[in-house]
Design an enzyme around this catalytic site. Structure first.
Site, mmCIF file in Angstrom:
data_model
loop_
_atom_site.group_PDB
_atom_site.id
_atom_site.type_symbol
_atom_site.label_atom_id
_atom_site.label_comp_id
_atom_site.label_asym_id
_atom_site.label_seq_id
_atom_site.Cartn_x
_atom_site.Cartn_y
_atom_site.Cartn_z
ATOM 1 N N SER A 100 -33.418 30.413 4.721
ATOM 2 C CA SER A 100 -33.337 31.173 5.873
ATOM 3 C C SER A 100 -35.076 30.857 6.669
ATOM 4 O O SER A 100 -35.403 29.531 6.834
ATOM 5 C CB SER A 100 -33.620 33.070 5.683
ATOM 6 O OG SER A 100 -34.040 33.781 6.565
ATOM 7 N N ASP A 239 -36.480 32.850 13.334
ATOM 8 C CA ASP A 239 -36.712 31.869 12.664
ATOM 9 C C ASP A 239 -35.587 31.082 11.724
ATOM 10 O O ASP A 239 -34.383 31.326 12.874
ATOM 11 C CB ASP A 239 -36.912 32.612 10.760
ATOM 12 C CG ASP A 239 -35.594 33.511 10.264
ATOM 13 O OD1 ASP A 239 -35.024 33.661 10.898
ATOM 14 O OD2 ASP A 239 -35.186 33.860 9.129
ATOM 15 N N ASP A 241 -32.462 30.738 11.078
ATOM 16 C CA ASP A 241 -31.411 30.976 9.775
ATOM 17 C C ASP A 241 -31.076 32.416 11.299
ATOM 18 O O ASP A 241 -29.500 33.297 11.413
ATOM 19 C CB ASP A 241 -30.559 31.566 9.132
ATOM 20 C CG ASP A 241 -31.694 32.893 8.463
ATOM 21 O OD1 ASP A 241 -32.246 33.445 8.895
ATOM 22 O OD2 ASP A 241 -30.241 33.643 7.862
ATOM 23 N N ASP A 243 -31.623 35.476 11.386
ATOM 24 C CA ASP A 243 -31.778 37.375 11.079
ATOM 25 C C ASP A 243 -32.931 37.531 11.216
ATOM 26 O O ASP A 243 -33.021 39.431 10.590
ATOM 27 C CB ASP A 243 -30.965 37.328 9.580
ATOM 28 C CG ASP A 243 -32.246 36.413 8.355
ATOM 29 O OD1 ASP A 243 -33.039 36.169 9.220
ATOM 30 O OD2 ASP A 243 -31.790 36.548 7.200
#
Length: 448
Positions: A100, A239, A241, A243
């Site tokens: 992440s 960010d 990834d 999410d």
């Protein structure tokens, strides 16, 4: 052996803490646990752009195939896209290789169930036990060994779904996107252009060496500065990834997850779409969010930090929306996990329908001063059980009283204590944080 699972899967420095050997064991245990009641389990697998992604992916594929699981490899794709495809393709589970927003040296493994939801603590505990016990798991041979299939149109499937959920064109809107050199690098600009928006995209190459480095949602100053170059634009920062998301209005004001949650919650309430008039936040959600929602008769419920804990509270309270200050926002009618692209689209849809600029919503929430610091400790869980730490927490709460809040908690992903202070007087809480840091360091040195 220390606990493997944190607040968002298994994470650590790739090839040091998260080794290929450990990744294989975790994949075997997770694949077995999720697929033990399925004759031929299938797993959707994707990753972000990290340099270690191929290495960890190879180990995870080997682990899943070795317990008889087939793998649908969707390549580089946002975490919420993998969650969506897991449910869409009726897979046994989903596996994401990503850390992440963490530094580039880290990587991680997280699982989704067949409905695209993150696993509960109990489910992760079961996988962890299987990993550590090295129990004799199935070792099929011949045709029963799992196979790998590449899904080349995975991105198109996810993009079309998000666009269908928005149901509106974005002509006349200009957005500046910071893709953080991560999983949104291609799909986010594509979606916005397909919906008719003018797009300026930065940090939009799949360069693993740069993921999250001085860019993305953890560095909102970057998108703020870039948005100023294009007057009248909306800044959107993801960010690694994708999410989570942070927004910047055309005046340069930064809107974090709390502010976005206030906008969405209040607008949903006005349309009678906010079930039970409840919004779920976390213990870190700003007091300003709670006060903003209460003006409209909306209750803020606080969960533990971590979007899966937000999700669990949403299930308990039958809420439709919840999120975190970091920009994880879950809207259950459309997504099963935090989705930065969808959240940004949902917010801009509100602006488009109301024919208002994003800056018109800046006063919807007055943010109380809030400061945070990560303090390195030797044993982040052990220190919390000491008499001196309990005494410190009680002392700080007595000092703050009802004029603010103090949260001291172990990081779910790194070897730190995260200290957050909130109050009306920023100068006072800054001085208080200095005292807290000194006391924690003294306790850490005395006990460990």
């Amino acid at each position: 052996m220390e606990r493997l699972f944190g607040t968002d899967g298994v994470r650590g420095v790739a090839n040091i803490k998260l080794t290929p050997e450990l990744a294989l064991k975790v994949a075997r245990a997770g694949g077995y646990f999720l697929g033990k009641d399925t004759e031929r389990p299938t797993f959707v697998l994707g990753r972000d752009t990290r340099c270690s992604g191929d290495m960890i992916k190879g180990a995870v594929i080997a682990g899943l195939c070795s317990i008889g699981g087939d793998v649908i490899d969707v390549g580089i794709l946002p975490t919420p896209g993998i969650a969506y495809l897991t449910k869409r393709l009726k897979a046994t589970g989903g596996v994401v290789i990503s850390a992440s927003h963490n530094p580039i040296v880290d990587n991680g493994i997280k699982f989704f169930d067949s409905n695209g939801f993150k696993l509960s603590d109990d489910m992760e505990d079961a996988i962890e036990r299987l990993t550590k016990e090295e129990k004799d798991l199935p070792r099929p041979i011949g045709a029963d060994i799992g196979r790998v299939k590449r899904l080349d149109d995975a991105g198109d499937m996810y993009a079309k779904y998000l666009m269908s959920q928005v149901g509106i064109k974005l002509d006349g809107i200009r957005v500046v996107l910071d893709c953080a050199y991560g999983a949104s690098y291609s799909i986010a600009p594509y979606i916005y252009r397909a919906l008719g928006a003018e797009v300026i995209s930065i940090n939009d190459d799949p360069v693993g060496e740069k993921i999250n480095v001085n860019c993305g949602s953890t560095h909102p100053e970057v998108i703020k500065e870039k948005t100023r170059e294009y007057q009248g634009s909306i800044g959107i920062s993801f960010d690694g990834d994708s999410d989570r998301v942070i927004l910047v209005d055309e005046e340069g004001n930064i809107l974090d997850g709390d502010h976005i949650l206030a906008i969405l919650g209040i607008e949903l309430s006005k349309k009678n779409l906010l079930k039970n008039n409840v919004v779920v936040g976390t213990v870190l959600s700003n007091i300003g969010l709670e006060k903003a929602l209460s003006k409209y008769g909306i209750r803020l419920l606080r969960a533990q930090v971590g979007d899966r804990y937000v999700l669990e509270e949403m299930f308990r309270s039958d809420a439709v929306i919840g999120g975190e200050p970091s920009g994880h926002i879950i809207y259950l009618p459309s997504v099963t996990t935090g989705d930065g692209i969808f959240t940004s689209l949902m917010t801009i849809k509100i602006l488009k329908e109301a024919n208002k600029p994003l800056s018109s919503f800046k006063g919807i929430m007055i943010r109380y001063p809030q400061i945070s610091e990560n303090i390195k400790v030797k044993d982040k869980f052990g220190i919390m059980t000491t008499k001196d730490m309990k005494s410190l927490i009680e002392e700080v709460n007595n000092i703050i009283g009802n004029k603010g809040r103090c949260i001291i908690r172990p990081s779910g992903t790194e070897d730190y204590l995260r200290v957050t202070l909130e109050g009306e007087d920023e100068g006072f809480i800054k001085e208080l944080l200095k005292d807290i840091r000194k006391r924690i360091e003294e306790i850490d040195n005395a006990y460990f």
